[in-house]
Design a protein around this motif. Structure first.
Motif, short mmCIF file in Angstrom:
data_model
loop_
_atom_site.label_atom_id
_atom_site.label_comp_id
_atom_site.label_asym_id
_atom_site.label_seq_id
_atom_site.Cartn_x
_atom_site.Cartn_y
_atom_site.Cartn_z
N GLN A 51 -41.29 26.35 11.04
CA GLN A 51 -42.32 25.56 11.55
C GLN A 51 -41.55 24.53 11.95
O GLN A 51 -41.17 23.45 11.35
CB GLN A 51 -43.52 25.46 10.55
N THR A 52 -42.12 23.97 13.26
CA THR A 52 -41.63 22.80 13.86
C THR A 52 -42.79 22.03 14.13
O THR A 52 -43.91 22.43 14.38
CB THR A 52 -40.93 23.08 15.10
N GLU A 66 -38.06 25.37 -3.45
CA GLU A 66 -39.11 24.57 -4.05
C GLU A 66 -39.76 23.37 -3.23
O GLU A 66 -41.04 23.28 -3.20
CB GLU A 66 -38.82 24.52 -5.70
N MET A 67 -38.86 22.89 -2.50
CA MET A 67 -39.37 21.74 -1.69
C MET A 67 -39.62 22.14 -0.59
O MET A 67 -39.89 21.24 0.69
CB MET A 67 -38.41 20.46 -1.76
N GLN A 68 -39.59 23.55 -0.22
CA GLN A 68 -40.08 24.27 1.23
C GLN A 68 -38.92 23.83 2.24
O GLN A 68 -39.63 23.79 3.51
CB GLN A 68 -41.38 24.00 1.45
N ALA A 69 -37.84 23.74 1.89
CA ALA A 69 -36.74 23.76 3.25
C ALA A 69 -36.84 24.88 3.75
O ALA A 69 -36.82 26.06 3.14
CB ALA A 69 -35.53 23.37 2.57
N GLN A 70 -37.02 25.02 5.18
CA GLN A 70 -36.98 26.04 5.89
C GLN A 70 -35.92 26.31 6.72
O GLN A 70 -35.62 27.65 6.85
CB GLN A 70 -37.99 25.85 6.85
N ASN A 112 -41.74 16.67 3.25
CA ASN A 112 -43.20 16.48 3.42
C ASN A 112 -43.75 15.63 4.41
O ASN A 112 -44.93 15.81 5.01
CB ASN A 112 -43.51 15.64 1.70
N LEU A 113 -43.22 14.66 4.89
CA LEU A 113 -43.34 13.84 5.98
C LEU A 113 -43.50 14.93 7.17
O LEU A 113 -44.50 14.71 8.00
CB LEU A 113 -42.37 12.64 6.07
N MET A 114 -42.43 15.75 7.37
CA MET A 114 -42.68 16.94 8.39
C MET A 114 -43.86 17.70 8.24
O MET A 114 -44.27 17.98 9.37
CB MET A 114 -41.46 17.74 8.68
N ARG A 115 -44.31 18.05 6.84
CA ARG A 115 -45.25 18.53 6.87
C ARG A 115 -46.47 18.12 7.31
O ARG A 115 -47.48 18.53 7.99
CB ARG A 115 -45.40 19.23 5.32
N GLU A 116 -46.62 16.99 7.08
CA GLU A 116 -47.84 16.12 7.22
C GLU A 116 -47.94 15.63 8.75
O GLU A 116 -49.11 15.45 9.33
CB GLU A 116 -47.63 14.54 6.53
N ILE A 117 -46.82 15.70 9.48
CA ILE A 117 -46.71 15.64 10.82
C ILE A 117 -47.33 16.80 11.52
O ILE A 117 -47.89 16.94 12.38
CB ILE A 117 -45.45 15.22 11.53
#
Length: 386
Positions: free
Chosen positions: A26-27, A49-53, A357-362
């Protein structure tokens, strides 16, 4: 295989989905750097666990050690390092650039002495493609010359940057031909060069687009130039790349750089900063940067970031839902002062979690159509201070 779907836009910012041979990404996304086949200080399980893709590997260093014979035996980098999600490998161009006077560049390729044992080596576009085919990385980078910001004490001239950029274009053609000859079923990205000159960037971009790569990267930044120069090129180049293909800004950068990059139309980022800084007690938080070695943290009972859910800050959640608290700044300061390896490990977990997490929030802000509001709040939070 590569499939890129553009799901939503806000201004130049993009929300997308990238499908590769080893999974879906996901980008916009940040990619942790795993130079030697490992992201320093964290286990593959922690990364999951930290959801690195998607993570990085480095062609140059893996060629040196352990060598292609070992990785070929394992059928590629995924099985060797026990990571079943996508991997991107750098071509070795940046590492060759970093060798400085120790390497000799010609039209054919680069001759240099191995930094491991002094062996005389020769790296060409074709050899880079052969190495990356053995690595079986989902995204393969073309072999390029990383145009320096300075040459022997003077700023790189237009003519010098042009010669470097045109050499990279000729190498891109050779990479493309060898990639096809090898019948590599992964994805090859071209790299836009041109130094700090916008017109050269546009020429490089146009030529690479004519070659029809599945994706494109912007290289030659974070090579010693002032921050304002990097930001100028970052604002100029991404949105000129094809909208239906992924865009990757190489080697960048701070949390502020990532947010600005997304606003400029970038989809993918990597940088050693979160892991390298963690090993030196430099932490990124929602409310600014924290220098763990400062004496003011000696008895501070707070976590690094009270809003963070990483293992270092929050600890673990039991099956009954109860939370075993995370680690205090005082404890992490103590580990740092004593040189205990647990300190850099916990700090690395935190920094990578913060970036991911910053990228997830973006991504969530783009999905909700509120990316600009997110940018404003992000800047306010970061300026507040820890």
């Amino acid at each position: 295989m590569l499939q890129f779907e553009l799901l939503k836009t806000e201004g130049l910012a993009r929300r997308g989905r990238l499908t590769l041979n080893h999974g879906v990404v996901q980008t916009p996304i940040f990619m942790p750097v795993g130079t030697y086949g490992t992201v320093k200080g964290v286990t593959p399980r922690s990364l999951e666990e930290m959801q690195a893709q998607i993570i990085l590997g480095n062609t140059f260093h893996l060629w040196m050690r352990p060598g292609l014979d070992v990785i070929r035996q394992f059928g590629g980098l995924h099985r060797f390092e026990r990571w079943d999600r996508p991997i991107l490998t750098d071509s070795g161009g940046f590492q060759v650039w970093s060798l400085g006077e120790m390497r000799k560049i010609s039209e054919e390729g680069v001759r240099f002495a191995s930094p491991v044992n002094g062996d005389k080596l020769f790296l060409t576009p074709e050899i880079s493609m052969q190495i990356q085919t053995v690595l079986d990385s989902d995204i393969v980078m073309q072999f390029d010359e990383c145009t320096p910001y300075e040459v022997k004490g003077h700023l790189t001239t237009d003519a010098e940057a042009r010669a470097s950029m045109e050499l990279s274009l000729r190498w891109a053609q050779r990479c493309r031909a060898e990639f096809a000859r090898l019948e590599n079923r992964n994805a090859l990205f071209g790299i836009v060069q041109g130094g700090m000159f916008e017109h050269l960037r546009e020429e490089s971009l146009a030529a690479l687009v004519d070659m029809d790569f599945p994706g494109y990267a912007i290289g030659g930044v974070s090579v010693g130039e002032p921050k304002e120069e990097m930001l100028r090129i970052m604002a100029h180049t991404p949105h000129r790349l094809p909208a239906h293909k992924p865009r990757y800004l190489m080697g960048v950068g701070t949390p502020e750089d990532l947010v600005a990059g997304v606003a400029a139309g970038v989809d993918m980022f990597d940088c050693v900063m979160p892991t390298r800084n963690a090993r030196n007690g430099h932490l990124f938080t929602r409310f600014g940067d924290l220098k763990l070695r400062n004496a003011r943290h000696r008895a501070d009972e707070r976590p690094l970031d009270e809003t963070c859910s990483c293992y270092a800050c929050r600890g673990t959640t039991a099956p009954d839902g109860s939370v075993a608290g995370g680690f205090s700044r005082a404890y992490l300061h103590h580990l740092e002062r004593c040189g205990e390896m647990l300190g850099p490990m916990l700090c690395t977990i935190h920094n990578l979690h913060y970036y991911l997490n910053l990228m997830r929030e973006i991504r969530e802000s783009l999905e909700a159509g509120r990316f600009e509001a997110f940018r404003v709040q992000f800047a306010k939070d970061r300026a507040r201070g820890v």
